[in-house]
Design a protein around this motif. Sequence first.
Motif, PDB file in Angstrom:
ATOM      1  N   LEU A  57       2.299  16.763   8.291  1.00 33.58           N
ATOM      2  CA  LEU A  57       3.059  15.672   8.586  1.00 33.58           C
ATOM      3  C   LEU A  57       2.233  14.660   9.545  1.00 33.58           C
ATOM      4  CD1 LEU A  57       5.971  13.998   8.164  1.00 33.58           C
ATOM      5  CD2 LEU A  57       6.635  15.305   9.937  1.00 33.58           C
ATOM      6  N   ALA A  58       1.507  15.195  10.356  1.00 28.88           N
ATOM      7  CA  ALA A  58       0.681  14.495  11.153  1.00 28.88           C
ATOM      8  C   ALA A  58      -0.247  13.602  10.430  1.00 28.88           C
ATOM      9  CB  ALA A  58       0.138  15.326  12.216  1.00 28.88           C
ATOM     10  N   TYR A  59      -0.557  14.260   9.071  1.00 25.10           N
ATOM     11  CA  TYR A  59      -1.770  13.245   8.433  1.00 25.10           C
ATOM     12  C   TYR A  59      -0.931  12.452   7.388  1.00 25.10           C
ATOM     13  CZ  TYR A  59      -5.860  15.754  10.183  1.00 25.10           C
ATOM     14  OH  TYR A  59      -6.977  16.344  10.972  1.00 25.10           O
ATOM     15  N   PHE A  60       0.156  13.032   6.995  1.00 18.90           N
ATOM     16  CA  PHE A  60       0.750  12.304   5.830  1.00 18.90           C
ATOM     17  C   PHE A  60       1.396  11.036   6.159  1.00 18.90           C
ATOM     18  CE2 PHE A  60       4.555  11.438   3.266  1.00 18.90           C
ATOM     19  CZ  PHE A  60       4.399  11.817   2.243  1.00 18.90           C
ATOM     20  N   ILE A  61       2.050  10.797   7.256  1.00 17.00           N
ATOM     21  CA  ILE A  61       2.520   9.626   7.755  1.00 17.00           C
ATOM     22  C   ILE A  61       1.459   8.486   7.906  1.00 17.00           C
ATOM     23  CG2 ILE A  61       3.683   8.258   9.609  1.00 17.00           C
ATOM     24  CD1 ILE A  61       5.500  10.857   9.999  1.00 17.00           C
ATOM     25  N   PRO A  62       0.324   8.652   8.687  1.00 17.40           N
ATOM     26  CA  PRO A  62      -0.660   7.468   8.737  1.00 17.40           C
ATOM     27  C   PRO A  62      -1.155   7.219   7.554  1.00 17.40           C
ATOM     28  CG  PRO A  62      -1.630   9.557  10.012  1.00 17.40           C
ATOM     29  CD  PRO A  62      -0.039   9.825   9.692  1.00 17.40           C
ATOM     30  N   ILE A  63      -1.510   8.514   6.642  1.00 15.37           N
ATOM     31  CA  ILE A  63      -2.302   8.243   5.437  1.00 15.37           C
ATOM     32  C   ILE A  63      -1.423   7.363   4.626  1.00 15.37           C
ATOM     33  CG2 ILE A  63      -3.201   9.163   3.267  1.00 15.37           C
ATOM     34  CD1 ILE A  63      -4.104  11.386   4.839  1.00 15.37           C
ATOM     35  N   ALA A  64      -0.111   7.616   4.464  1.00 12.24           N
ATOM     36  CA  ALA A  64       0.947   6.933   3.606  1.00 12.24           C
ATOM     37  C   ALA A  64       1.081   5.407   4.230  1.00 12.24           C
ATOM     38  CB  ALA A  64       2.414   7.425   3.873  1.00 12.24           C
ATOM     39  N   LEU A  88       0.825  -1.316  -0.013  1.00  9.39           N
ATOM     40  CA  LEU A  88      -0.100   0.163  -0.031  1.00  9.39           C
ATOM     41  C   LEU A  88       0.839   1.285  -0.111  1.00  9.39           C
ATOM     42  CD1 LEU A  88      -3.034  -0.955   2.373  1.00  9.39           C
ATOM     43  CD2 LEU A  88      -2.755  -1.123   0.112  1.00  9.39           C
ATOM     44  N   CYS A  89       1.843   1.404   0.684  1.00 11.42           N
ATOM     45  CA  CYS A  89       2.533   2.366   1.202  1.00 11.42           C
ATOM     46  C   CYS A  89       3.401   2.810  -0.287  1.00 11.42           C
ATOM     47  CB  CYS A  89       3.459   2.556   2.245  1.00 11.42           C
ATOM     48  SG  CYS A  89       4.389   4.085   2.587  1.00 11.42           S
ATOM     49  N   ASN A  90       3.977   1.832  -0.826  1.00 12.52           N
ATOM     50  CA  ASN A  90       5.017   1.774  -1.882  1.00 12.52           C
ATOM     51  C   ASN A  90       4.138   2.390  -3.139  1.00 12.52           C
ATOM     52  OD1 ASN A  90       7.557   1.445  -0.862  1.00 12.52           O
ATOM     53  ND2 ASN A  90       7.479  -0.561  -1.518  1.00 12.52           N
ATOM     54  N   PHE A  91       2.872   1.888  -3.437  1.00 16.35           N
ATOM     55  CA  PHE A  91       2.120   2.305  -4.359  1.00 16.35           C
ATOM     56  C   PHE A  91       1.477   3.644  -4.090  1.00 16.35           C
ATOM     57  CE2 PHE A  91       0.165  -1.702  -6.776  1.00 16.35           C
ATOM     58  CZ  PHE A  91       1.510  -2.282  -6.451  1.00 16.35           C
ATOM     59  N   LYS A  92       1.309   4.073  -3.076  1.00 14.73           N
ATOM     60  CA  LYS A  92       0.774   5.655  -2.565  1.00 14.73           C
ATOM     61  C   LYS A  92       2.159   6.562  -3.005  1.00 14.73           C
ATOM     62  CE  LYS A  92      -2.478   4.399   0.960  1.00 14.73           C
ATOM     63  NZ  LYS A  92      -2.658   4.272   2.453  1.00 14.73           N
ATOM     64  N   LEU A  93       3.384   6.092  -2.680  1.00 14.79           N
ATOM     65  CA  LEU A  93       4.475   6.976  -2.900  1.00 14.79           C
ATOM     66  C   LEU A  93       4.671   6.806  -4.310  1.00 14.79           C
ATOM     67  CD1 LEU A  93       7.128   5.474  -0.228  1.00 14.79           C
ATOM     68  CD2 LEU A  93       5.788   7.894  -0.279  1.00 14.79           C
ATOM     69  N   ILE A  94       4.567   6.088  -5.250  1.00 12.01           N
ATOM     70  CA  ILE A  94       4.716   6.096  -6.592  1.00 12.01           C
ATOM     71  C   ILE A  94       3.706   6.984  -7.355  1.00 12.01           C
ATOM     72  CG2 ILE A  94       4.234   4.761  -8.865  1.00 12.01           C
ATOM     73  CD1 ILE A  94       5.457   2.319  -7.508  1.00 12.01           C
ATOM     74  N   LEU A  95       2.520   7.214  -6.770  1.00 11.73           N
ATOM     75  CA  LEU A  95       1.356   7.874  -6.905  1.00 11.73           C
ATOM     76  C   LEU A  95       1.858   9.511  -6.657  1.00 11.73           C
ATOM     77  CD1 LEU A  95      -1.832   6.327  -6.310  1.00 11.73           C
ATOM     78  CD2 LEU A  95      -0.999   6.379  -8.482  1.00 11.73           C
ATOM     79  N   LEU A  96       2.430   9.470  -5.348  1.00  9.57           N
ATOM     80  CA  LEU A  96       2.965  10.834  -4.909  1.00  9.57           C
ATOM     81  C   LEU A  96       4.041  11.678  -5.682  1.00  9.57           C
ATOM     82  CD1 LEU A  96       3.120  12.864  -2.729  1.00  9.57           C
ATOM     83  CD2 LEU A  96       4.666  11.578  -1.659  1.00  9.57           C
ATOM     84  N   ALA A  97       4.955  10.651  -6.395  1.00 17.72           N
ATOM     85  CA  ALA A  97       5.980  11.064  -7.321  1.00 17.72           C
ATOM     86  C   ALA A  97       5.471  11.968  -8.381  1.00 17.72           C
ATOM     87  CB  ALA A  97       6.605   9.912  -7.757  1.00 17.72           C
ATOM     88  N   TYR A  98       4.257  11.508  -8.974  1.00 17.04           N
ATOM     89  CA  TYR A  98       3.428  12.195  -9.813  1.00 17.04           C
ATOM     90  C   TYR A  98       2.596  13.145  -9.631  1.00 17.04           C
ATOM     91  CZ  TYR A  98       6.391   9.109 -12.871  1.00 17.04           C
ATOM     92  OH  TYR A  98       7.542   8.288 -13.296  1.00 17.04           O
ATOM     93  N   GLY A  99       2.465  13.502  -8.317  1.00 15.76           N
ATOM     94  CA  GLY A  99       1.498  14.360  -7.965  1.00 15.76           C
ATOM     95  C   GLY A  99       0.073  13.650  -7.800  1.00 15.76           C
ATOM     96  N   LYS A 100      -0.306  12.614  -7.649  1.00 13.99           N
ATOM     97  CA  LYS A 100      -1.520  12.012  -7.789  1.00 13.99           C
ATOM     98  C   LYS A 100      -1.556  11.366  -6.538  1.00 13.99           C
ATOM     99  CE  LYS A 100      -1.463  11.369 -12.512  1.00 13.99           C
ATOM    100  NZ  LYS A 100      -1.807  10.592 -13.862  1.00 13.99           N
ATOM    101  N   GLY A 101      -2.807  10.731  -6.036  1.00 19.40           N
ATOM    102  CA  GLY A 101      -3.141   9.893  -5.156  1.00 19.40           C
ATOM    103  C   GLY A 101      -3.253  10.506  -3.798  1.00 19.40           C
ATOM    104  N   PRO A 102      -3.704   9.753  -2.710  1.00 25.34           N
ATOM    105  CA  PRO A 102      -3.989  10.462  -1.408  1.00 25.34           C
ATOM    106  C   PRO A 102      -3.076  11.091  -0.693  1.00 25.34           C
ATOM    107  CG  PRO A 102      -3.653   8.181  -0.953  1.00 25.34           C
ATOM    108  CD  PRO A 102      -3.824   8.133  -2.645  1.00 25.34           C
ATOM    109  N   LEU A 103      -1.721  11.067  -0.964  1.00 23.80           N
ATOM    110  CA  LEU A 103      -0.814  11.694  -0.417  1.00 23.80           C
ATOM    111  C   LEU A 103      -0.480  13.048  -0.890  1.00 23.80           C
ATOM    112  CD1 LEU A 103       1.888   8.991   0.195  1.00 23.80           C
ATOM    113  CD2 LEU A 103       0.068   9.907   1.878  1.00 23.80           C
ATOM    114  N   SER A 104      -1.256  13.259  -2.204  1.00 18.67           N
ATOM    115  CA  SER A 104      -0.911  14.570  -2.925  1.00 18.67           C
ATOM    116  C   SER A 104      -2.041  15.579  -2.349  1.00 18.67           C
ATOM    117  CB  SER A 104      -0.832  14.392  -4.349  1.00 18.67           C
ATOM    118  OG  SER A 104       0.171  13.621  -4.626  1.00 18.67           O
TER     119      SER A 104
END
Length: 360
Positions: free
Chosen positions: A92-99, A69-85
Motif C-alpha cells: 500500500l505504501a507504494y500503491f498510493i504514490p504510484i497511483a 493520470l490516476c483515473n487512467f491508471k485505475l482503468i488499467l488496474l481494472a484489467y490487471g494492467k499498468g503500473p498499479l498491477s
Amino acid sequence: MEGEISNFIVVWTLVVISLTYCHTICQTVPSGTKRLLAISPVIGLFFILPLNLTTISLGGLTSFFIAWLCNFKLILLAYGKGPLSSSQSCSLAYFIPIACLPIKIRNPIESTKNEEHPCSEINERGLKSPMNYVIKCLVIVAFLPAYERKDRVHPVMINLMYCVHVYVGLEVSLAVVGAMVRALIGVRLEPQFQEPYLLTSLQDFWGRRWNLMVTNILRPTVYLPIRSISSCVIGRTWAPLPASFACFLVSGLMHELIFYYIGRKEPRWVVTSFFLVHGLGVAVEIAAKKALAGKFHLPRVVSGPMAVSFILATALWLFLPALLWCDAEDKARREAMAMVDFVKETWSVVRFSFIMIVSR
C-alpha cells in the motif's frame, strides 16, 4: 488562500482513503468488468474532487494528478494492467504514490539505456542535478522585470516568456513531487522531462522529451489498443498513424478538462485544436519516414529548429490563448504574491523565535 489549503487537505485525504479501497479491491476482486465496476465510483469521485480547488498551483496540479493520470491508471488496474498491477505496487505504501502522483519507478534495464543517452543528466535518485533546476528558475526570475513592464515589451516576447514559464513551472513542480516521493519511499524514479528544447522532431518531442508521465499512461490506455484495432483494418505498417492521432485527441480533451478546473469557464476547444494539429503533424512525420524508408533524413540542425518553430507558433496561436482564457495570468500573480507573503510571515516567526531563544 487558507480556505484553499483546507480544501486541499480534505481532497487529498479522500484520495488516500479511496486508493486504499482500490488497493483492497484489487486484492479481492479478479481483474475484468467486475473490478472496473467496483472501482468506478472512485474514478467518478476523482473527476469531482478537483472542483473543490480553484488555484493553479494546488487545483491545477491536483486535477492533472487524479482526474487524468490516476483515473487512467485505475482503468488499467481494472484489467490487471499498468503500473498499479506490477509487483512494485503490491504494498500500500507504494500503491498510493504510484497511483496518484506523476512518477514511474525506474526499471534497471531502462535506467542503463537512459544513462547511455547523451541528453540524460539523471543522478542516482532518478532526478536531474539541482543546478539544472536552479538555472531554469533563474531564467524565470530574469523574466520578472519584463512582466512588470509589459507595456514596453512586444506582446510576442511576453507570450514566449509565458511559454517558457509554463514549461519550467511544470517541470520544477513535478520534480519537487518526485523528490518528495524519493525521500519517503526510497526508490529511483524516471525523469518527467528530458530537456524538450533539444528535440529533433515532433515525435522526439512528444514521445521522448515532454511530460513523459503522460506519454507513459497514454501508450497502454490509448495507443496500444487503437494500434491493435487499426492493424486489423489498415495493416500493421500504417496502424501507428490513427493510434498516435488518438493519443493527441485524448490529450486535448483532458487538457480541456484541466483548463475547466482552473478557470471554470465554458470550453472553447482551442486547446483540443492545438493537440489535433500536433497529432496531424506527428502523423505526417510517421508517414514520411515510412514512405522514405530511411532513404533520406533531415540533418538535426535543420529538423530541430523546424520542430521548435512549429511548436512555438502553434503554442502562441492555440495553447497559450486557451490558458490565458482561464485567467491563468491573474491567478498565478495572486498565488505568487500569497506565497511571498507566506514566506515573509514564516521567516518573521522563525527569526523572532530564534531571537527569543538566544536572549534567554
